[in-house]
Design an enzyme around this catalytic site. Structure first.
Site, PDB file in Angstrom:
ATOM      1  N   ARG A  50       0.796  -1.220   0.000  1.00  0.00           N
ATOM      2  CA  ARG A  50       0.000   0.000   0.000  1.00  0.00           C
ATOM      3  C   ARG A  50       0.835   1.280   0.000  1.00  0.00           C
ATOM      4  O   ARG A  50       0.357   2.318  -0.435  1.00  0.00           O
ATOM      5  CB  ARG A  50      -0.960  -0.005   1.193  1.00  0.00           C
ATOM      6  CG  ARG A  50      -1.994  -1.115   1.072  1.00  0.00           C
ATOM      7  CD  ARG A  50      -3.110  -0.992   2.061  1.00  0.00           C
ATOM      8  NE  ARG A  50      -4.094  -2.052   1.846  1.00  0.00           N
ATOM      9  CZ  ARG A  50      -5.222  -2.176   2.543  1.00  0.00           C
ATOM     10  NH1 ARG A  50      -5.519  -1.301   3.488  1.00  0.00           N
ATOM     11  NH2 ARG A  50      -6.058  -3.170   2.281  1.00  0.00           N
ATOM     12  N   ASP A 160     -15.040  10.044   7.981  1.00  0.00           N
ATOM     13  CA  ASP A 160     -14.050   9.012   7.696  1.00  0.00           C
ATOM     14  C   ASP A 160     -12.667   9.602   7.954  1.00  0.00           C
ATOM     15  O   ASP A 160     -12.482  10.826   7.930  1.00  0.00           O
ATOM     16  CB  ASP A 160     -14.162   8.522   6.252  1.00  0.00           C
ATOM     17  CG  ASP A 160     -13.554   7.128   6.077  1.00  0.00           C
ATOM     18  OD1 ASP A 160     -14.311   6.140   6.104  1.00  0.00           O
ATOM     19  OD2 ASP A 160     -12.318   7.022   5.944  1.00  0.00           O
TER      20      ASP A 160
END
Length: 301
Positions: A50, A160
């Site tokens: 990632r 978020d």
């Protein structure tokens, strides 16, 4: 798009030696401190996968160099967390939750309002909203039960950690194949099908978009008291990424913002059993305050 200059090769990281154990440990501690997410040792390759592209984009030759950049640059720290977080989501995910709302919770609210036991107001918090499918699913369910003109004031706060997914959620545009996740009557009433240059896409209609307010929020941080209390809090498939102490703190924080008779919805693999929190399970993965009294504000803005 930028074309690389001739002869200028981007730095490469050998996959088998991409991150040293000591560097993984530093990222592990940083990510836990900043986001509450605990990367177990077996997640080393996930971190490499990632973050590796971002390391190369910055022209850095090692994860240690990237760690120094992240420590020194708050904006890069946010980008790093964007890459680490998992953002899988669907419309009307875990249908039993929505059945509970439509068959029990919303009728109870309507009955209580009719006898003057509650205001005609509902506040909902989608506490890990990802790309918006959850809060817009909630918006559709609310509008179906409390349509315009019914006298109800509706509000959804969607938060978020990831700025990247919040941008997509605010745009409220998805591939048309996502429409298969939405009940047909809701789809026809609240979603727009793209045409021309937007063919193959769908967008939330203006009624839905007007209901949802997006904000970046880190669940491991304190939540401003002015945020108020909510009748429903959805925090699904998030706690599984926290260790036990972080999970305890996050849930306790959520409960402080849950209305006296509100419900907290968790993911299908999550439970508060054995945590010693003042909650009771209404049905699996749905919790309310253990002691229901008259004290405390209800859905205070």
């Amino acid at each position: 798009m930028r074309r690389e200059e001739a002869g200028a090769a981007a730095p490469t990281l050998a996959p088998e030696r991409a991150i040293a154990a000591r560097d993984f440990a530093k990222f592990q501690a940083l990510i836990h401190r900043e986001a509450g997410i605990w990367l177990a040792p077996e997640k080393q390759m996930l971190l490499v996968g990632r973050l590796g592209r971002r390391v190369r984009e910055l022209g850095l030759g090692s994860f240690d160099a990237y760690y120094q950049r992240v420590e020194a640059d708050p904006d890069e720290r946010v980008r790093m967390l964007d890459h680490i977080t998992t953002n899988e989501t669907h419309f009307f995910r875990e249908p039993r939750h929505f059945e509970l709302l439509e068959e029990q919770v919303f009728p109870r609210w309507i009955a209580e309002a009719a006898r003057g036991a509650r205001p005609r107001r509902a506040r909902v918090w989608s506490a890990a909203c990802s790309t918006g499918e959850e809060p817009y699913s909630l918006a559709m369910a609310l509008l179906r039960a409390f349509p315009p003109g019914s006298g109800w004031e509706l509000e959804i706060l969607a938060t978020d950690l990831s700025t990247r997914v919040l941008e997509r959620a605010r745009a409220a545009v998805w591939p048309l194949e996502k429409s298969r996740e939405i009940p047909v009557d809701h789809l026809k009433a609240y979603m727009w099908k793209g045409t021309g240059t937007q063919e193959g896409l769908m967008k939330a209609g203006p009624e839905l978009r007007a209901l949802v307010r997006f904000a970046r929020l880190n669940l491991v941080d304190e939540v401003d008291a002015s945020t108020g209390r909510f009748d429903l809090i959805f925090c699904r498939n998030v706690l599984i990424y926290f260790d036990a102490p972080t999970k305890q703190r996050v849930v306790a924080r959520l409960l402080r913002h849950l209305a006296t008779d509100g419900q907290l919805f968790l993911g299908h693999a999550e439970s508060l059993s054995g945590m010693g929190l003042p909650v009771r399970s209404e049905v699996p993965t749905v919790y309310s305050h253990a002691a229901r009294g008259d004290a405390g504000a209800r859905s205070s803005p």
